[in-house]
Design a protein around this motif. Structure first.
Motif, PDB file in Angstrom:
ATOM      1  N   ILE A  40       1.031  -1.034  -0.055  1.00 35.54           N
ATOM      2  CA  ILE A  40       0.069   0.044  -0.022  1.00 35.54           C
ATOM      3  C   ILE A  40       0.812   1.159   0.197  1.00 35.54           C
ATOM      4  N   PRO A  41       0.773   2.202  -0.927  1.00 33.52           N
ATOM      5  CA  PRO A  41       1.780   3.152  -1.176  1.00 33.52           C
ATOM      6  C   PRO A  41       1.581   4.252  -0.201  1.00 33.52           C
ATOM      7  N   ASN A  42       2.781   4.714   0.590  1.00 33.09           N
ATOM      8  CA  ASN A  42       2.844   5.872   1.310  1.00 33.09           C
ATOM      9  C   ASN A  42       2.076   5.781   2.669  1.00 33.09           C
ATOM     10  N   ASN A  43       2.000   4.616   3.217  1.00 37.08           N
ATOM     11  CA  ASN A  43       1.529   4.344   4.629  1.00 37.08           C
ATOM     12  C   ASN A  43       2.601   3.998   5.648  1.00 37.08           C
ATOM     13  N   HIS A  44       3.768   4.088   5.116  1.00 38.79           N
ATOM     14  CA  HIS A  44       4.877   3.935   5.948  1.00 38.79           C
ATOM     15  C   HIS A  44       4.926   2.660   6.756  1.00 38.79           C
ATOM     16  N   ILE A  45       4.351   1.392   6.002  1.00 40.57           N
ATOM     17  CA  ILE A  45       4.409   0.128   6.677  1.00 40.57           C
ATOM     18  C   ILE A  45       4.906  -0.668   5.658  1.00 40.57           C
ATOM     19  N   ASP A  46       5.570  -1.754   5.897  1.00 37.24           N
ATOM     20  CA  ASP A  46       6.023  -2.796   5.134  1.00 37.24           C
ATOM     21  C   ASP A  46       4.780  -3.836   4.803  1.00 37.24           C
ATOM     22  N   ASP A  47       3.957  -3.454   4.035  1.00 35.74           N
ATOM     23  CA  ASP A  47       2.676  -4.307   4.038  1.00 35.74           C
ATOM     24  C   ASP A  47       2.939  -5.877   3.764  1.00 35.74           C
ATOM     25  N   ASP A  48       3.753  -5.982   2.677  1.00 38.77           N
ATOM     26  CA  ASP A  48       4.263  -7.428   2.125  1.00 38.77           C
ATOM     27  C   ASP A  48       5.350  -8.110   2.965  1.00 38.77           C
ATOM     28  N   ASN A  49       5.615  -7.331   3.929  1.00 43.18           N
ATOM     29  CA  ASN A  49       6.930  -7.908   4.908  1.00 43.18           C
ATOM     30  C   ASN A  49       8.008  -8.376   4.014  1.00 43.18           C
ATOM     31  N   ASN A  50       8.576  -7.667   2.851  1.00 45.56           N
ATOM     32  CA  ASN A  50       9.833  -8.036   2.083  1.00 45.56           C
ATOM     33  C   ASN A  50      10.861  -7.058   2.739  1.00 45.56           C
ATOM     34  N   GLY A  51      10.792  -6.505   3.621  1.00 46.78           N
ATOM     35  CA  GLY A  51      11.922  -5.800   4.260  1.00 46.78           C
ATOM     36  C   GLY A  51      11.988  -4.407   3.686  1.00 46.78           C
ATOM     37  N   TYR A  52      11.106  -3.942   2.825  1.00 43.31           N
ATOM     38  CA  TYR A  52      10.930  -2.543   2.208  1.00 43.31           C
ATOM     39  C   TYR A  52       9.776  -1.945   2.226  1.00 43.31           C
ATOM     40  N   GLU A  53       9.872  -0.833   2.942  1.00 44.31           N
ATOM     41  CA  GLU A  53       8.795   0.215   3.223  1.00 44.31           C
ATOM     42  C   GLU A  53       8.365   0.863   2.208  1.00 44.31           C
ATOM     43  N   ASP A  54       7.177   0.719   1.572  1.00 41.30           N
ATOM     44  CA  ASP A  54       6.441   1.444   0.689  1.00 41.30           C
ATOM     45  C   ASP A  54       6.954   1.320  -0.605  1.00 41.30           C
ATOM     46  N   ASP A  55       7.345   0.117  -1.046  1.00 40.34           N
ATOM     47  CA  ASP A  55       8.217  -0.005  -2.272  1.00 40.34           C
ATOM     48  C   ASP A  55       7.105  -0.508  -3.326  1.00 40.34           C
ATOM     49  N   TYR A  56       6.040   0.467  -3.420  1.00 42.48           N
ATOM     50  CA  TYR A  56       5.145   0.135  -4.413  1.00 42.48           C
ATOM     51  C   TYR A  56       5.480   0.348  -5.983  1.00 42.48           C
ATOM     52  N   LEU A  57       6.191   1.397  -6.128  1.00 37.66           N
ATOM     53  CA  LEU A  57       6.640   1.547  -7.535  1.00 37.66           C
ATOM     54  C   LEU A  57       8.071   1.091  -8.011  1.00 37.66           C
ATOM     55  N   GLY A  58       8.675   0.610  -7.061  1.00 32.58           N
ATOM     56  CA  GLY A  58       9.967   0.046  -7.315  1.00 32.58           C
ATOM     57  C   GLY A  58      10.836   0.387  -6.159  1.00 32.58           C
ATOM     58  N   TRP A  59      12.126   0.611  -6.271  1.00 34.66           N
ATOM     59  CA  TRP A  59      12.916   1.017  -5.149  1.00 34.66           C
ATOM     60  C   TRP A  59      13.894   2.080  -5.519  1.00 34.66           C
ATOM     61  N   ASN A  60      14.309   2.867  -4.835  1.00 34.91           N
ATOM     62  CA  ASN A  60      15.461   3.856  -4.929  1.00 34.91           C
ATOM     63  C   ASN A  60      16.451   3.552  -3.619  1.00 34.91           C
ATOM     64  N   SER A  61      17.599   2.746  -4.088  1.00 38.04           N
ATOM     65  CA  SER A  61      18.589   2.743  -2.956  1.00 38.04           C
ATOM     66  C   SER A  61      19.161   3.564  -2.326  1.00 38.04           C
ATOM     67  N   THR A  62      19.167   4.961  -3.038  1.00 35.59           N
ATOM     68  CA  THR A  62      20.193   5.922  -2.235  1.00 35.59           C
ATOM     69  C   THR A  62      19.317   6.667  -1.310  1.00 35.59           C
ATOM     70  N   VAL A  63      17.772   6.823  -1.442  1.00 35.72           N
ATOM     71  CA  VAL A  63      17.060   7.259  -0.300  1.00 35.72           C
ATOM     72  C   VAL A  63      15.976   6.333   0.510  1.00 35.72           C
ATOM     73  N   ASN A  64      15.960   5.017  -0.091  1.00 32.57           N
ATOM     74  CA  ASN A  64      15.100   4.055   0.559  1.00 32.57           C
ATOM     75  C   ASN A  64      13.685   4.192   0.648  1.00 32.57           C
ATOM     76  N   SER A  65      13.386   4.688  -0.598  1.00 34.35           N
ATOM     77  CA  SER A  65      12.117   4.796  -0.997  1.00 34.35           C
ATOM     78  C   SER A  65      11.470   4.253  -2.316  1.00 34.35           C
ATOM     79  N   ASP A  66      10.357   4.482  -2.733  1.00 33.44           N
ATOM     80  CA  ASP A  66       9.687   4.180  -4.138  1.00 33.44           C
ATOM     81  C   ASP A  66       9.842   5.582  -5.067  1.00 33.44           C
ATOM     82  N   LEU A  67      10.772   6.237  -4.690  1.00 33.64           N
ATOM     83  CA  LEU A  67      10.955   7.446  -5.387  1.00 33.64           C
ATOM     84  C   LEU A  67      11.865   7.274  -6.639  1.00 33.64           C
TER      85      LEU A  67
END
Length: 185
Positions: A40-67
């Motif tokens: 679920i995007p932008n809820n600050h929870i790792d909904d799928d328990n994969n170790g990545y919070e809010d990774d709805y669109l993919g992953w940005n490894s420089t800022v730890n988000s899906d930006l």
């Protein structure tokens, strides 16, 4: 032979693009961008328990988000790999019907960041394998059209060994060579 889409076993083919992001509004992608529907995007929870919070669109490894919005280079690379084909719009990618998993690392070549970026693709594929396709993503390849000028494998041993790890999970890795007339052997 094929333009992408599904495997014979109905697996959705995913290619991870490690670059400087993309223009998510580029119309040539249509529905070819991978989305983590278990998140679920932008809820600050790792909904799928994969170790990545809010990774709805993919992953940005420089800022730890899906930006993932970003550079023109990544947009071009993603387009070459998977711009929608046969739609009378713009260009056609090598794969017309493929899901593009965008991993933005802004060409950060520190081994820690490189492993973090590739690690996202590996995590999604590992989860896919463990759940028989119920979760994660069927990542079949990664593409990184960047690297270290005059780099030597001995200078990046963890990075180089990680390609073997990705391969053990069924991920083919494509990386760039020099944009110059040099012997890369």
């Amino acid at each position: 032979i094929t333009t992408g889409g599904l495997t014979a076993a109905n697996d959705t083919i995913v290619v991870a693009i490690l670059d400087n992001g993309i223009s998510p509004t580029q119309t040539d992608f249509e529905d070819n961008l991978w989305i983590n529907h278990a998140e679920i995007p932008n809820n600050h929870i790792d909904d799928d328990n994969n170790g990545y919070e809010d990774d709805y669109l993919g992953w940005n490894s420089t800022v730890n988000s899906d930006l993932i919005a970003g550079g023109g280079h990544g947009t071009s690379v993603a387009g070459i790999v998977g711009a929608k084909g046969d739609n009378s719009n713009g260009v056609t990618g090598v794969n017309w019907n493929v899901k593009l998993m965008i991993i933005r690392n802004d060409w950060n070549v520190s081994e820690a960041n490189v492993l973090s970026a590739y690690g996202y693709a590996l995590t999604q594929r590992r989860i896919y394998n463990q759940t028989n396709g119920q979760q994660g993503a069927y990542v079949v390849a990664t593409n990184a059209s960047w690297g270290i000028n005059n780099g030597q494998p001995s200078n990046s041993p963890l990075w180089c060994a990680f390609y073997d790890t990705l391969g053990a999970y069924g991920i083919l890795n494509v990386a760039a060579t020099a944009n110059a007339n040099v012997d890369v052997d």
